[in-house]
Scaffold this active site. Structure first.
Site, PDB file in Angstrom:
ATOM      1  NE  ARG A  99     -27.627 -11.866  26.701  1.00  0.00           N
ATOM      2  CZ  ARG A  99     -29.391 -11.961  27.179  1.00  0.00           C
ATOM      3  NH1 ARG A  99     -29.928 -12.371  26.049  1.00  0.00           N
ATOM      4  NH2 ARG A  99     -29.457 -10.257  27.491  1.00  0.00           N
ATOM      5  NE  ARG A 110     -30.068  -5.797  30.665  1.00  0.00           N
ATOM      6  CZ  ARG A 110     -29.701  -7.024  29.682  1.00  0.00           C
ATOM      7  NH1 ARG A 110     -28.085  -7.194  30.131  1.00  0.00           N
ATOM      8  NH2 ARG A 110     -29.920  -7.805  29.268  1.00  0.00           N
ATOM      9  CE  LYS A 147     -36.885 -10.952  25.289  1.00  0.00           C
ATOM     10  NZ  LYS A 147     -36.324 -11.150  26.458  1.00  0.00           N
ATOM     11  NE  ARG A 204     -36.474  -3.770  24.692  1.00  0.00           N
ATOM     12  CZ  ARG A 204     -35.163  -4.434  25.695  1.00  0.00           C
ATOM     13  NH1 ARG A 204     -35.125  -4.035  26.949  1.00  0.00           N
ATOM     14  NH2 ARG A 204     -35.046  -5.468  25.353  1.00  0.00           N
TER      15      ARG A 204
END
Ligand code: ADP
Ligand code: ZN
Length: 216
Positions: free
Chosen positions: A127, A172, A13, A88
């Protein structure tokens, strides 16, 4: 143009949002970034959010809705914006509806980025971002052109999020499937949902998104 990028952590995203920002000149509203900014600034909201975020949990709807509503009122959002990592939960999605109609705005499209779980864990573990400009990179998938130098700003300092590890990823992902994935049905029902294959290389995902945006 007002759009939502929907998908689990690591779906791409943020990567795609940066490209939409460059191409379309509308800002990316990442609640994660807005919250982390509040944490670094040590604001009241930031202090409340910090403990929750460090554990890999979700900050309360009330805090997040307030941050987003204020942000949308800024002049740079007048031509549109990208919501990345928000809403969310179904409660937040309802808040977005209420918030936007109160401002006389509506959503144009919701892009759902689809990626397998095993790939998500691998992406998130690798990342990092430029500490200066926030540009996103990956140890294997997306390295800077010159090692140790940011492509965008030439910066040499990079950072990793403390919650980007295999352990908190389990929490998560469970959170995503339990609380966020119901939004897929919610936006499908509103005729706004456009799925994209997020397993494809970064440039191909960008091209697929551009095709969708050219039609809204
Ligand atoms: P999100 O914002 O959805 O959590 P990111 O955009 O930060 O995800 O992407 C997670 C990691 O995966 C980043 O390191 C990014 O460089 C990499 N990445 C993003 N999209 C792709 C893709 N299509 N293929 C391979 N790696 C990707
Ligand atoms: Zn940079």
């Amino acid at each position: 143009m007002r759009l939502i990028l929907l998908g689990p952590p690591g779906a791409g995203k943020g990567t795609q949002a940066q490209r939409i920002v460059e191409k379309h000149g509308i800002p990316q509203l990442s609640t994660g970034d807005m919250l982390r900014a509040a944490v670094s600034a040590g604001t009241e909201v930031g202090k409340r959010a910090k403990a929750v975020m460090d554990a890999g949990n979700l900050v309360s709807d009330e805090i997040v809705n307030a941050i987003v509503s204020e942000r949308i009122d800024q002049p740079d959002c007048a031509r549109g914006f990208i919501l990345d990592g928000y809403p969310r939960t179904l409660v937040q999605a309802d808040s977005v509806d209420v918030m936007l109609s109160a401002k006389g705005m509506k959503l144009d499209v919701v892009i759902e980025m689809q990626v397998d779980d095993a790939v998500l864990v691998q992406r998130v573990s690798g990342r990092y971002t430029c500490a200066t400009c926030g540009a996103g990179y990956h140890d294997k998938n997306h390295r800077p052109k010159v090692d140790g130098t940011c492509d965008k700003c030439g910066g040499h300092e990079f950072k990793r999020r403390p919650d980007d590890n295999a352990e908190t990823m389990t929490t998560r992902l469970q959170d995503y499937y339990k609380k966020t994935s119901p939004l897929i049905g919610y936006y499908h029902g509103k005729g706004l949902l456009k799925p994209v294959d997020g397993m494809a290389p970064i440039d191909e995902v960008t091209a697929a998104i551009e095709t969708i945006l050219s039609r809204v």
